[in-house]
Scaffold this active site. Structure first.
Site, PDB file in Angstrom:
ATOM      1  N   GLU A   1       8.830 -27.538  -0.227  1.00 12.59           N
ATOM      2  CA  GLU A   1       9.935 -28.189  -0.470  1.00 12.59           C
ATOM      3  C   GLU A   1      10.654 -28.167   0.983  1.00 12.59           C
ATOM      4  O   GLU A   1      11.519 -29.065   1.506  1.00 12.59           O
ATOM      5  CB  GLU A   1      10.665 -27.601  -1.227  1.00 12.59           C
ATOM      6  CG  GLU A   1      12.123 -28.348  -1.981  1.00 12.59           C
ATOM      7  CD  GLU A   1      13.233 -28.084  -1.004  1.00 12.59           C
ATOM      8  OE1 GLU A   1      14.319 -28.929  -1.058  1.00 12.59           O
ATOM      9  OE2 GLU A   1      13.488 -27.067  -0.418  1.00 12.59           O
TER      10      GLU A   1
ATOM     11  N   ASP B   1       8.420 -21.620  -1.169  1.00 10.58           N
ATOM     12  CA  ASP B   1       8.944 -21.507   0.086  1.00 10.58           C
ATOM     13  C   ASP B   1      10.084 -21.386   0.693  1.00 10.58           C
ATOM     14  O   ASP B   1      10.932 -21.581  -0.012  1.00 10.58           O
ATOM     15  CB  ASP B   1       7.859 -22.867   1.054  1.00 10.58           C
ATOM     16  CG  ASP B   1       8.608 -24.149   0.566  1.00 10.58           C
ATOM     17  OD1 ASP B   1       8.871 -24.353  -0.686  1.00 10.58           O
ATOM     18  OD2 ASP B   1       8.861 -24.910   1.423  1.00 10.58           O
TER      19      ASP B   1
END
Length: 380
Positions: free
Chosen positions: A133, A68
């Site tokens: 994250e 991400d």
């Protein structure tokens, strides 16, 4: 090493803004599956997590990363589309180029080359990827670690590819991180007219002396604590204050304050929470706090992984790395409590989360060999 550039480009082209993976993990799973890795998808809520492993038994070496990325901000501020990878002046531009799709691509190349050269390597080599994250980090590695504890999966060594380098690839090896603790404080007052303060109770005015005390405190003074000298000082920071009705003649009925601690191993979250409550109680506030414990601090002492990483960085990067515990947080905070040795090493971090994020092509091309050699020192 042109392949690492092409794979990084493929990953950048997938707009995987947290918690959307946008197909990054499927691409990686296909490649590593073809290389003989066992593939396990571990979705939790809206988050995708990937575990790909080769070999069996101990020791277990894991590359840790995330697919991400943070939002781009105003697209018009970028010199080129942030999700259309662009090469200019020896750099690869795009959201996630440095944080951390370049490192993830280098992981994949390193793993493919390692198992091809050492099909009968000892122990287990693996990669763990998440799409959570950069966000709340609730359903990502935190949840995977819970799954691992329940299933008996252990980890001996973990290297995360967070962009840690400062000015030159390999000039910094992260060996620990401070803990993080966030709170949302609501101070309750009594709404009223500003012309009649005696009939109201202003929660902003009430909160200010207590907040000034918390902001001004030197949190580590008077507390000689183990490991303190190896970490930046414990820090209390207010990130937002909100109050008011929108009218300038109304005393608000409540004030909300968002704050965060970054703390060294001398503290634990529960201790800091007690200290904050004690300060607010001393000032007689009527309040409530919603706490979020983001992760306790950790430190990897001298050991096999730290030595291996240092030796490879000196040999491959031509610089003795600064081994420190600075910076923010990473998913390594969830792996370290499993008893694993954990270090962080990746590209230069100067452009991360910024407009025109980029990674230097020569650095990107060198990363797979660095990562592969660290594994070879530990698993061959």
């Amino acid at each position: 090493m042109q392949d690492v550039i092409e794979l990084t480009r493929e990953l950048i082209a997938r707009p995987s803004v947290t918690p959307d993976d946008a197909g990054c993990q499927a691409l990686i799973a296909e490649r590593l599956g073809n290389a003989g890795f066992r593939i396990e998808h571990l979705p939790f809520g809206p988050v995708k997590n990937l575990w790909a492993a080769h070999g069996s038994g101990s020791p277990v070496f894991v590359f840790l990363g995330h697919t991400d990325v943070v939002p781009t901000g105003p697209v018009e501020a970028w010199a080129s589309d942030p999700f259309v990878p662009s090469i200019r002046d020896g750099k690869l531009y795009g959201r996630g180029a440095a944080d951390m799709k370049g490192s993830v691509a280098a992981f994949v190349l390193a793993l493919e080359e390692f198992v091809a050269a050492h099909p009968q390597h000892r122990g287990t080599v693996a990669v763990l990827l998440t799409s959570d994250e950069e966000g709340d980090a609730i359903d990502g590695v935190r949840r995977v670690v819970e799954h691992f504890r329940a299933s008996g999966q252990h980890i001996d060594y973990c290297l995360t590819g967070e962009p840690s380098s400062k000015e030159k690839l390999g000039d910094l090896l992260r060996v620990g991180r401070r803990g993080t603790l966030s709170g949302t404080l609501t101070v309750r007052g009594i709404q009223g007219h500003v012309a009649y303060p005696e009939k109201a109770r202003n929660p902003i005015h009430q909160a200010m002396p207590a907040l000034a005390e918390l902001c001004g405190r030197r949190w580590d003074e008077g507390f000689p604590r183990e490991g303190e000298a190896l970490f930046p000082p414990t820090s209390f920071q207010i990130s937002n204050i909100h109050a008011g009705t929108g009218a300038n003649n109304v005393i608000p009925g409540a004030c909300e304050v968002v704050f965060n601690f970054r703390y060294n191993p001398g503290w634990r979250a529960a201790e800091l929470e007690r200290e904050v409550h004690a300060a607010l109680d001393r000032h007689g506030l009527e309040y409530s706090i919603a706490w979020h414990r983001g992760g306790e601090p950790f430190l990897t002492g001298e050991g096999a992984l730290r030595r291996a990483a240092r030796e490879v960085m000196i040999a491959r990067c031509g610089v003795v790395p600064d081994e420190n515990t600075g910076g923010g947080t990473s998913d390594a905070r969830f792996i370290a409590p499993m008893g694993a040795e954990v270090v962080e090493m990746g590209p230069i971090n100067a452009s991360i989360h910024k407009v025109d994020e980029h990674v230097a092509l020569d650095e990107l091309q060198r990363l797979p060999a660095i990562y592969r050699e660290i594994v070879e020192k530990l698993l061959t």
